[in-house]
Design an enzyme around this catalytic site. Structure first.
Site, PDB file in Angstrom:
ATOM      1  N   HIS A  16      -7.022  -5.593   2.661  1.00 30.33           N
ATOM      2  CA  HIS A  16      -5.806  -5.304   3.323  1.00 30.33           C
ATOM      3  C   HIS A  16      -5.293  -6.309   4.018  1.00 30.33           C
ATOM      4  O   HIS A  16      -6.072  -6.998   4.736  1.00 30.33           O
ATOM      5  CB  HIS A  16      -6.189  -4.146   4.016  1.00 30.33           C
ATOM      6  N   GLY A  50     -15.631   2.701   4.510  1.00 23.56           N
ATOM      7  CA  GLY A  50     -14.572   3.288   4.295  1.00 23.56           C
ATOM      8  C   GLY A  50     -13.714   3.166   3.024  1.00 23.56           C
ATOM      9  O   GLY A  50     -12.718   3.398   2.919  1.00 23.56           O
ATOM     10  N   GLN A  51     -14.477   2.533   1.920  1.00 24.60           N
ATOM     11  CA  GLN A  51     -13.718   2.052   0.820  1.00 24.60           C
ATOM     12  C   GLN A  51     -13.428   3.275   0.103  1.00 24.60           C
ATOM     13  O   GLN A  51     -14.422   4.160  -0.010  1.00 24.60           O
ATOM     14  CB  GLN A  51     -14.770   1.196  -0.219  1.00 24.60           C
ATOM     15  N   ASP A 109       0.880  -1.321  -0.110  1.00 29.77           N
ATOM     16  CA  ASP A 109       0.007   0.219   0.026  1.00 29.77           C
ATOM     17  C   ASP A 109       0.896   1.231   0.005  1.00 29.77           C
ATOM     18  O   ASP A 109       2.014   1.154   0.654  1.00 29.77           O
ATOM     19  CB  ASP A 109      -0.944   0.102   1.281  1.00 29.77           C
ATOM     20  N   ASN A 131     -12.835  -3.009   3.125  1.00 35.69           N
ATOM     21  CA  ASN A 131     -14.022  -2.126   3.289  1.00 35.69           C
ATOM     22  C   ASN A 131     -15.025  -1.736   2.160  1.00 35.69           C
ATOM     23  O   ASN A 131     -14.314  -2.271   0.911  1.00 35.69           O
ATOM     24  CB  ASN A 131     -13.003  -0.738   3.334  1.00 35.69           C
ATOM     25  N   HIS A 189     -10.651  -5.238  -2.881  1.00 37.21           N
ATOM     26  CA  HIS A 189      -9.524  -5.525  -2.584  1.00 37.21           C
ATOM     27  C   HIS A 189      -9.551  -5.881  -1.069  1.00 37.21           C
ATOM     28  O   HIS A 189     -10.531  -5.598  -0.375  1.00 37.21           O
ATOM     29  CB  HIS A 189      -8.434  -4.344  -2.659  1.00 37.21           C
TER      30      HIS A 189
HETATM   31  P1  5GP Z   1      -9.721   1.513   0.806  1.00 34.94           P
HETATM   32  O1  5GP Z   1      -9.753   2.879   1.211  1.00 34.94           O
HETATM   33  O2  5GP Z   1     -10.536   1.657  -0.591  1.00 34.94           O
HETATM   34  O3  5GP Z   1     -10.207   0.392   1.475  1.00 34.94           O
HETATM   35  O4  5GP Z   1      -8.106   1.013   0.189  1.00 34.94           O
HETATM   36  C1  5GP Z   1      -7.551   1.645  -0.818  1.00 34.94           C
HETATM   37  C2  5GP Z   1      -5.975   1.187  -0.725  1.00 34.94           C
HETATM   38  O5  5GP Z   1      -5.383   1.753  -1.604  1.00 34.94           O
HETATM   39  C3  5GP Z   1      -5.635   2.570   0.494  1.00 34.94           C
HETATM   40  O6  5GP Z   1      -4.864   2.236   1.773  1.00 34.94           O
HETATM   41  C4  5GP Z   1      -4.743   3.472  -0.292  1.00 34.94           C
HETATM   42  O7  5GP Z   1      -3.679   3.844   0.425  1.00 34.94           O
HETATM   43  C5  5GP Z   1      -4.277   2.432  -1.396  1.00 34.94           C
HETATM   44  N1  5GP Z   1      -3.731   3.246  -2.701  1.00 34.94           N
HETATM   45  C6  5GP Z   1      -4.730   3.974  -3.328  1.00 34.94           C
HETATM   46  N2  5GP Z   1      -4.271   4.288  -4.665  1.00 34.94           N
HETATM   47  C7  5GP Z   1      -2.794   3.585  -4.578  1.00 34.94           C
HETATM   48  C8  5GP Z   1      -1.772   3.503  -5.632  1.00 34.94           C
HETATM   49  O8  5GP Z   1      -1.672   4.166  -6.584  1.00 34.94           O
HETATM   50  N3  5GP Z   1      -0.690   2.660  -5.046  1.00 34.94           N
HETATM   51  C9  5GP Z   1      -0.776   1.773  -3.970  1.00 34.94           C
HETATM   52  N4  5GP Z   1       0.222   1.227  -3.850  1.00 34.94           N
HETATM   53  N5  5GP Z   1      -1.831   1.812  -3.189  1.00 34.94           N
HETATM   54  C10 5GP Z   1      -2.757   2.852  -3.221  1.00 34.94           C
END
Ligand code: 5GP
Ligand code: ZN
Length: 115
Positions: free
Chosen positions: A103, A94-95, A31, A88, A101
């Protein structure tokens, strides 16, 4: 381009990422904004927007992600004391990226319930 998905861009290699693992069904990478010493994102290569929109045919890849999360945690990251896998879903969940995906978090002790 309209409706570009950042995770589809990462899977295709058009956007660079720190890859940890991939196979024919999924792609795992570090991440960009880690929330713990180890923070891996595991995504199906097929674009599915959110867990709220999965269907029965997605069972195989979603189950596979659980197995590979365990394998990555143990074999590649040596998270011997445990780890957390979380997905999420939607606004309340919190998505922020609308490509399903998981985590994989580790390297510290996590609290429950989450915020
Ligand atoms: P969400 O908030 O949807 O559960 O998680 C999305 C995750 O993707 C976040 O933790 C964010 O830091 C990560 N993320 C978003 N854009 C990028 C990117 O361009 N590269 C990487 N490596 N992680 C990303
Ligand atoms: Zn996508």
């Amino acid at each position: 381009m309209l409706n570009t998905c950042i995770f589809c861009e990462i899977i295709s290699g058009r956007v660079s990422s720190d890859k940890v693992f991939d196979d024919d069904m999924l792609y795992a990478f570090r991440d960009v904004n880690p929330q713990s010493p180890v923070h891996i994102v595991i995504v199906p290569k097929k674009h599915i927007s959110t867990l709220g929109e999965v269907c029965e045919s997605d069972e195989v890849v979603l189950g596979h992600i659980q197995v590979i999360a365990s394998k990555i945690a143990k074999e590649f990251l040596s998270l011997k004391n445990g780890f957390r896998v979380v997905s999420n879903c939607g606004y309340d969940g919190g998505q922020t990226v609308y490509h399903v995906h998981y985590h994989l978090l580790g390297g510290r002790v996590f609290k429950w319930p989450p915020g």
